[in-house]
Scaffold this active site. Structure first.
Site, short mmCIF file in Angstrom:
data_model
loop_
_atom_site.label_atom_id
_atom_site.label_comp_id
_atom_site.label_asym_id
_atom_site.label_seq_id
_atom_site.Cartn_x
_atom_site.Cartn_y
_atom_site.Cartn_z
N LYS A 1 56.00 43.14 96.59
CA LYS A 1 54.57 43.48 96.70
C LYS A 1 54.35 44.98 96.50
CE LYS A 1 50.33 43.57 97.98
NZ LYS A 1 49.20 42.79 97.62
N LYS B 1 46.32 41.33 74.02
CA LYS B 1 46.02 42.57 74.76
C LYS B 1 46.27 42.30 76.24
CE LYS B 1 42.30 46.02 74.86
NZ LYS B 1 42.01 46.20 76.25
N LYS C 1 31.81 37.61 112.04
CA LYS C 1 32.47 37.10 110.83
C LYS C 1 32.59 35.59 110.89
CE LYS C 1 35.52 40.72 109.09
NZ LYS C 1 36.93 41.07 108.93
N CYS D 1 44.18 49.08 98.68
CA CYS D 1 45.61 48.76 98.54
C CYS D 1 46.45 49.86 97.89
CB CYS D 1 45.75 47.47 97.74
SG CYS D 1 44.88 46.12 98.53
N LEU E 1 46.38 39.01 94.70
CA LEU E 1 45.02 38.90 94.18
C LEU E 1 44.32 40.26 94.11
CD1 LEU E 1 42.86 39.05 96.79
CD2 LEU E 1 43.73 36.74 97.12
N LYS F 1 35.74 50.24 92.21
CA LYS F 1 35.76 49.66 90.86
C LYS F 1 34.54 48.75 90.77
CE LYS F 1 38.64 45.65 91.93
NZ LYS F 1 39.78 44.84 91.60
C1 UGA Z 1 45.43 45.57 93.95
C2 UGA Z 1 46.42 44.82 93.04
O1 UGA Z 1 45.99 44.87 91.68
C3 UGA Z 1 46.58 43.38 93.47
O2 UGA Z 1 47.56 42.75 92.68
C4 UGA Z 1 47.01 43.38 94.93
O3 UGA Z 1 47.08 42.05 95.42
C5 UGA Z 1 45.99 44.14 95.78
O4 UGA Z 1 45.87 45.48 95.28
C6 UGA Z 1 46.47 44.17 97.19
O5 UGA Z 1 47.49 44.84 97.46
O6 UGA Z 1 45.95 43.44 98.03
P1 UGA Z 1 42.76 45.71 93.97
O7 UGA Z 1 42.89 46.90 94.87
O8 UGA Z 1 41.73 44.70 94.19
O9 UGA Z 1 44.17 44.91 93.87
O10 UGA Z 1 42.54 46.21 92.56
P2 UGA Z 1 42.81 46.55 91.09
O11 UGA Z 1 41.83 45.80 90.29
O12 UGA Z 1 44.22 46.46 90.69
O13 UGA Z 1 42.34 48.06 91.20
C7 UGA Z 1 43.14 49.07 91.80
C8 UGA Z 1 42.84 50.36 91.11
O14 UGA Z 1 43.21 50.25 89.75
C9 UGA Z 1 41.37 50.73 91.13
O15 UGA Z 1 41.20 52.08 91.43
C10 UGA Z 1 40.88 50.42 89.77
O16 UGA Z 1 39.85 51.28 89.36
C11 UGA Z 1 42.12 50.61 88.94
N1 UGA Z 1 42.06 49.70 87.81
C12 UGA Z 1 41.83 48.40 88.01
C13 UGA Z 1 42.18 50.21 86.56
O17 UGA Z 1 42.38 51.41 86.37
N2 UGA Z 1 42.06 49.34 85.51
C14 UGA Z 1 41.81 48.03 85.69
O18 UGA Z 1 41.68 47.28 84.72
C15 UGA Z 1 41.71 47.53 86.97
#
Ligand code: UGA
Length: 450
Positions: A208, A260, A35, A277, A157, A338
């Site tokens: 968090k 929105k 890394k 997460c 993030l 995702k």
């Molecule tokens: C998540 C949180 O959103 C962040 O704020 C946090 O910092 C991070 O975990 C962490 O704890 O480090 P992440 O796992 O990257 O971030 O993703 P998201 O984009 O929120 O996705 C999480 C889940 O929600 C996924 O299964 C995704 O498919 C779903 N999701 C995401 C939705 O259903 N709709 C969306 O618009 C985005």
């Protein structure tokens, strides 16, 4: 300021790049030599839009470099971040990396004379910074708190938007063990025009978990409503969400336009949440609540709905294809949890694929990012074929299941499926297609909440 960051995962490296962009001198530390070499060659160990380019810029400016030498990095810095992983093992948060990093930082602080602030970026349960990290640092540094500072600064993030989120944070939460710690640490954000919430360590830690658990709850709630909709005649959950989303309390009016908000993207039905997460944090929070003697029945239900959501896909598939899946060729589109990430951790694709294989179906999957080298043991043990193109995956398939809403899949037309598949059965796990055009083109189209 000079900053050391222990751990070069998503949180560590992205934080490092964004702090370097603010003009700080950042040293990223990791025990993994590969890394380190990659980062110093401007190659991020994980995919994130734009990250290699930003990394290169910061390396070229001499504002960031990576090393294995933790002590040296801490000795030359004012602030050390802990950004190591906190996985969930046997439903509980595993603090072994946190303890190791705290010990190593403590040992380095033994040789530090000036005031140094340690900042916890890793996601840890309430009480961990004060009860585990502080005594470990004190023990190995032979210093008492006050001679060094301690803060908890959770990271919000999202993968796929990581740089954007880190560079334009919506809020900065600083849990401080004493006022001096928070004051010294907040200096690094002096140039960031955003509200800073100063609070205590446990409040920052719980903020968090509460944030992640809330979004996970919205997703499971939406999936529960989808299950109800699936059992009603002529109800499409997408129409239900359209009606819900337009509530002014969810989509406020600014002047004559109705905005929105991003939260609406989590009030939609699909295959369930995944990633590194939401699944681990909801589980760790539920177990923590148990230890406190709290039922946490909402969080537990959120987890349960999510863990059973894959069965809805299998149910829809059987409705279209019949009960017997033996030897049926099923194309699974999407392996990442995702779109716009190469992360397959916690992806809904795996329970779906496992269920298909247990019923002796033949599975061929495709993903634009999760190439063979990224496939973990879990997948290599599974007897599935990885197609290099989406055409290859769906050709002669008896059914196609869409698991991840990649742009490449959203663009596919009904004609594409009809032309290539043996039977044009499409199970839309993310509701990315227009049901009217699919149904009127003769596709046997089924989707979550339809
Ligand atoms: C998540 C949180 O959103 C962040 O704020 C946090 O910092 C991070 O975990 C962490 O704890 O480090 P992440 O796992 O990257 O971030 O993703 P998201 O984009 O929120 O996705 C999480 C889940 O929600 C996924 O299964 C995704 O498919 C779903 N999701 C995401 C939705 O259903 N709709 C969306 O618009 C985005």
């Amino acid at each position: 300021m000079k900053i050391a960051i222990v751990g070069t995962g998503y949180v560590g490296l992205v934080t490092g790049i964004s702090l370097a962009k603010l003009g700080h001198k950042v040293i990223c530390i990791d025990q993994d030599k590969d890394k380190i070499a990659k980062i110093n060659n401007a190659k991020s160990p994980f995919y994130e839009p734009g990250i290699d380019e930003q990394l290169k810029k910061m390396l070229d400016k001499g504002l960031l470099h990576a090393t294995e030498k933790l002590e040296e990095a801490v000795l030359t810095s004012d602030i050390t971040f802990i950004a190591v992983g906190t996985p969930t093992v046997n439903n509980k948060i595993d603090l072994s990396s946190i303890k190791k990093a705290s010990m190593q930082i403590g040992k380095a602080l033994l040789k530090v004379e000036k005031y140094h602030t340690v900042v916890v970026k890793s996601t840890v349960l309430p009480g961990v910074t004060e009860g585990v990290i502080k005594p470990t640092i004190e023990k190995y540094s032979r210093k008492l708190l006050g001679e060094f500072g301690l803060c908890m600064n959770p990271e919000f993030l999202r993968e796929g938007n990581a740089l954007e989120d880190a560079l334009n944070p919506d809020r900065i939460v600083i849990g401080q063990i004493d006022e001096r710690s928070g004051k010294e640490f907040a200096k690094i954000y002096a140039k960031v025009p955003v509200s800073i919430i100063f609070t205590n360590l446990s409040t920052a830690e719980l903020t968090k978990y509460a944030t992640n658990a809330l979004f996970a709850t919205l997703i499971s709630f939406s999936n529960e409503i989808a299950r109800i909709a699936e059992n009603l005649d002529e109800v499409d959950v997408l129409d239900v969400w359209k009606g819900v989303h337009l509530d002014r309390r969810l989509s406020p009016h600014i002047g004559s336009t109705q905005i929105k908000p991003g939260v609406l993207n989590y009030i939609l039905s699909g295959c369930g949440f995944g990633g590194s997460c939401f699944p681990k944090d909801t589980q760790a929070l539920a177990t923590f609540a148990d230890q406190l003697g709290i039922q946490a029945s909402i969080i537990k239900s959120v987890i349960k709905i999510n863990e059973t959501q894959f069965q809805r896909i299998i149910l829809l598939l059987k409705k279209a294809l019949g009960e017997n899946l033996k030897k049926k060729k099923i194309a699974v589109l999407g392996l990442t949890f995702k779109p716009n990430t190469d992360d397959i951790r916690g992806s809904a694709a795996f329970p779906i694929i496992e269920a298909l294989l247990s019923e002796k179906a033949r599975v061929i999957s495709h993903d634009p990012m999760a190439y063979e080298k990224l496939v973990p043991k879990q997948l290599t043990n599974l007897q599935i074929v990885l197609a290099s193109t989406v055409e290859e995956a769906v050709t002669d398939a008896d059914a196609t299941i869409v698991v991840t809403a990649w742009e490449e899949y959203i663009k596919l037309s009904p004609h594409f499926f009809k032309k290539l598949m043996k039977r044009p059965i499409v199970i839309d796990g993310r509701r990315i297609y227009n049901k009217h055009s699919f149904l009127s083109s003769g596709i046997i189209y089924k989707g979550i909440g339809l």
